[in-house]
Design a protein around this motif. Structure first.
Motif, short mmCIF file in Angstrom:
data_model
loop_
_atom_site.label_atom_id
_atom_site.label_comp_id
_atom_site.label_asym_id
_atom_site.label_seq_id
_atom_site.Cartn_x
_atom_site.Cartn_y
_atom_site.Cartn_z
N ARG A 53 4.77 3.18 3.36
CA ARG A 53 4.27 2.23 2.73
C ARG A 53 3.18 3.01 1.60
NH1 ARG A 53 2.37 -2.42 6.57
NH2 ARG A 53 2.37 -3.56 4.86
N HIS A 54 3.17 4.05 1.28
CA HIS A 54 2.35 4.69 0.51
C HIS A 54 2.27 4.08 -0.89
CE1 HIS A 54 2.11 8.87 2.79
NE2 HIS A 54 1.49 7.76 3.49
N GLU A 55 3.37 3.90 -1.59
CA GLU A 55 3.38 3.20 -2.81
C GLU A 55 3.01 1.78 -2.86
OE1 GLU A 55 4.12 4.50 -6.21
OE2 GLU A 55 3.95 6.27 -4.89
N GLU A 56 3.21 0.94 -1.66
CA GLU A 56 2.83 -0.21 -1.50
C GLU A 56 1.51 -0.38 -1.67
OE1 GLU A 56 3.23 -3.99 1.63
OE2 GLU A 56 4.28 -2.02 1.74
N ALA A 57 0.80 0.54 -1.00
CA ALA A 57 -0.87 0.82 -1.29
C ALA A 57 -1.30 0.59 -2.30
CB ALA A 57 -1.23 2.03 -0.20
N PHE A 58 -0.91 1.11 -3.42
CA PHE A 58 -1.11 1.17 -4.74
C PHE A 58 -0.94 -0.17 -5.39
CE2 PHE A 58 -0.39 5.59 -4.27
CZ PHE A 58 -1.69 6.03 -4.57
N LYS A 59 -0.38 -1.09 -5.25
CA LYS A 59 -0.34 -2.37 -5.47
C LYS A 59 -1.61 -3.20 -5.52
CE LYS A 59 4.81 -2.72 -4.55
NZ LYS A 59 5.85 -3.74 -3.71
N ALA A 60 -1.72 -3.93 -6.84
CA ALA A 60 -3.03 -4.87 -6.68
C ALA A 60 -3.10 -5.74 -5.55
CB ALA A 60 -3.10 -5.15 -8.19
N PHE A 61 -4.21 -5.94 -4.98
CA PHE A 61 -4.41 -7.03 -3.92
C PHE A 61 -3.74 -6.53 -2.67
CE2 PHE A 61 -4.30 -8.90 -8.17
CZ PHE A 61 -5.72 -9.25 -8.12
N SER A 62 -3.42 -5.50 -2.42
CA SER A 62 -2.22 -4.99 -1.23
C SER A 62 -3.53 -4.72 -0.02
CB SER A 62 -1.53 -3.73 -1.57
OG SER A 62 -0.97 -3.39 -0.32
N ARG A 63 -3.29 -5.35 1.09
CA ARG A 63 -4.18 -5.20 2.00
C ARG A 63 -3.06 -4.51 3.41
NH1 ARG A 63 -9.01 -8.05 1.50
NH2 ARG A 63 -9.62 -6.91 3.44
N LEU A 64 -3.14 -3.39 3.79
CA LEU A 64 -2.46 -2.72 4.81
C LEU A 64 -3.22 -3.04 5.85
CD1 LEU A 64 -0.80 0.08 2.77
CD2 LEU A 64 -0.02 -2.16 3.01
N ASP A 65 -3.53 -4.12 6.45
CA ASP A 65 -4.20 -4.10 7.70
C ASP A 65 -3.75 -3.66 8.87
OD1 ASP A 65 -4.92 -7.63 6.66
OD2 ASP A 65 -5.66 -5.94 5.98
N GLU A 66 -2.45 -3.56 8.95
CA GLU A 66 -1.86 -2.93 10.38
C GLU A 66 -1.91 -1.57 10.48
OE1 GLU A 66 0.16 -4.27 7.87
OE2 GLU A 66 0.71 -6.17 8.27
N ALA A 67 -2.13 -0.88 9.17
CA ALA A 67 -2.37 0.66 9.29
C ALA A 67 -3.65 0.81 9.52
CB ALA A 67 -1.44 1.14 8.12
N ARG A 68 -4.48 0.21 8.62
CA ARG A 68 -6.07 0.57 8.26
C ARG A 68 -6.79 -0.72 8.83
NH1 ARG A 68 -6.71 5.98 6.12
NH2 ARG A 68 -7.98 5.35 4.57
N ASN A 69 -7.89 -0.31 9.13
CA ASN A 69 -8.81 -1.46 9.67
C ASN A 69 -9.20 -2.33 8.46
OD1 ASN A 69 -8.84 -0.30 12.20
ND2 ASN A 69 -10.59 1.13 11.78
N GLN A 70 -9.37 -3.62 8.92
CA GLN A 70 -9.81 -4.52 7.76
C GLN A 70 -11.01 -4.22 6.91
OE1 GLN A 70 -7.92 -6.99 6.69
NE2 GLN A 70 -9.43 -7.90 5.18
N ASN A 71 -11.05 -4.19 5.61
CA ASN A 71 -12.26 -4.20 4.87
C ASN A 71 -12.81 -5.16 4.48
OD1 ASN A 71 -14.16 -3.21 3.21
ND2 ASN A 71 -13.01 -1.96 2.00
N ASP A 72 -13.96 -5.62 5.19
CA ASP A 72 -14.20 -7.20 5.05
C ASP A 72 -14.73 -7.40 3.46
OD1 ASP A 72 -14.11 -7.64 7.64
OD2 ASP A 72 -16.17 -7.04 8.34
N LYS A 73 -15.04 -6.40 2.85
CA LYS A 73 -15.49 -6.52 1.50
C LYS A 73 -14.61 -6.38 0.39
CE LYS A 73 -19.77 -6.01 0.01
NZ LYS A 73 -20.73 -5.40 -0.33
#
Length: 448
Positions: free
Chosen positions: A390-410
């Motif tokens: 999912r490394h390349e998916e992380a670079f997509k605009a407005f992508s939120r990888l909540d399962e792998a990383r904690n939610q960033n509220d802001k």
């Protein structure tokens, strides 16, 4: 055992041996046929003309030498030899001398062109029955021929042009000069055409890095000028699109800030309650989103390129993560510099470092020069990381990888997209991988 190359391997070998640049291939296309033609013409000249003339001259000289030897053998007296030598000098330009009780030398030096010796040896062997010896290299203007007789050795010095067509080297010299002259002219013309293509490539590369090239003008052949004009038209269309996008988002940002400001004012005047506190947080998040959208659209493209010290820049960017409670370690040489747009690079590194600070407690930032040129900045953290698929998916605009990383509220999922956009705008890139610290590693590569 003989190795046989298949047609495929032979084609690959030829392809690897050919020049890779347009300049080299153009020279090959022009010079190779000229060189082959010159070699073919020279070969035909020596084979069909020069060698034939040399053979006929050698046969004529061999006939004169045979006449002198036979005439002396008919009357082997000093008086007879004197008459023969005088006649040979006047009529044949041959210098005769008789060496009594001598024998032929052993061995001889070979001429540069072996065909000369072969022609003369063949001609002498066909006309003279006695043993003979000759040398075409000892005297620059003469050929030394010696024939064994019962009383001694008859020595004949013949002008070189009696045995050899001496104008052959002049022909080769003129062919060489013509080849060099044609090659020089070809290099000048091809260099001018390739330089126009190189300028077009440089202008395209500068535009890809967000830098303008106002001095670029179409030049070169008609096709190259057409390509340059098409590039300028494409550049203008892309620039208009970027300007319209930035202006649109700036207008939206401005229009939204007015009602947001009124709402914040009303909430500030309202009686503090749990609900008003939640509304204030929502308004703050909306303001942050608007700033992120505008920054992503703007891309810092209009900023000038400067040479900056990376260690100082990284330390300034890391202060925000330190204030957020993360432990940041920066490793870089004090004199390591790079030509970048400072504010754009700061924003990219801030996104990467703050992203690491949100998901990890310890951050290590390393900057170093690359062996292949340019610099490399590595950001490591000890957070949960992102799955490799999912490394390349992380670079997509407005992508939120909540399962792998904690939610960033802001966050709105633009941090990594902005960082890669900035790096690619400099001609580099950003990649993700697994960190030795157990979390995520973000690697920023910038050209020299």
């Amino acid at each position: 055992m003989r190795l046989r190359l298949s047609p495929v391997r032979l084609r690959r070998l030829i392809k690897r041996s050919l020049p890779t640049t347009l300049f080299g291939r153009s020279l090959l296309i022009i010079i190779l046929p000229v060189a082959v033609m010159q070699v073919a013409v020279t070969w035909v000249f020596f084979d069909a003309h020069w060698q034939a003339v040399t053979s006929r001259l050698s046969e004529g000289l061999a006939g004169d030498v045979a006449w002198a030897v036979e005439s002396y053998q008919d009357d082997p007296t000093p008086e007879s030899f004197a008459r023969i030598a005088d006649r040979a000098e006047r009529s044949m330009s041959l210098s005769l001398a008789f060496q009594s009780a001598r024998t032929l030398p052993v061995g001889r030096r070979t001429a540069l062109f072996a065909v000369v010796d072969r022609s003369l040896e063949r001609a002498l062997a066909g006309r003279i029955d006695q043993p003979f010896w000759f040398d075409t290299t000892r005297y620059p203007a003469y050929v030394d021929i010696r024939v064994q007789t019962p009383n001694g050795v008859m020595r004949v010095l013949a002008p070189r042009d009696r045995a050899i067509a001496t104008q052959g080297h002049i022909f080769v010299l003129w062919m060489t000069i013509a080849t060099l002259l044609l090659t020089a002219i070809s290099i000048l013309f091809i260099r001018n055409q390739v330089r126009a293509i190189e300028r077009l490539a440089s202008a395209a590369d500068d535009f890809g890095r967000g830098m303008d090239a106002p001095a670029f003008k179409p030049s070169g052949a008609r096709e190259v000028r057409q390509a340059a004009q098409a590039f300028l038209a494409m550049k203008a269309r892309i620039q208009r699109h970027l300007d319209q996008r930035t202006a649109l988002l700036a207008s939206v940002s401005h229009d939204l800030r007015t009602p947001l400001t009124r709402l914040k004012l009303e909430l500030a005047l309202a009686e503090p309650t749990k609900r008003t506190g939640e509304m204030k947080r929502d308004l703050s998040e909306m303001e942050h989103m608007i700033d992120e959208y505008l920054a992503f659209a703007r891309g810092e493209g209009g900023e000038a390129v400067e040479s900056v010290r990376l260690k100082t820049l990284i330390e300034e960017v890391s202060e925000g993560a330190v204030r957020a409670g993360a432990e940041v370690s920066v490793t870089a040489e004090a004199d390591l510099t790079a030509s970048v747009r400072p504010n754009a690079l700061k924003r990219a590194l801030s996104n990467l470092i703050m992203n690491a600070a949100v998901h990890g407690e310890h951050i290590v930032v390393t900057a170093a020069a690359r062996a292949a040129g340019g610099v490399e900045i590595v950001v490591d953290d000890d957070g949960p990381g992102i799955p490799e698929d999912r490394h390349e998916e992380a670079f997509k605009a407005f992508s939120r990888l909540d399962e792998a990383r904690n939610q960033n509220d802001k966050g709105v999922g633009l941090g990594l997209a902005i960082a890669r956009d900035v790096a690619r705008g400099h001609g580099g890139d950003v990649t993700l991988s697994r960190s030795p610290m157990g979390g995520l590693r973000a690697t920023v590569r910038l050209p020299g």
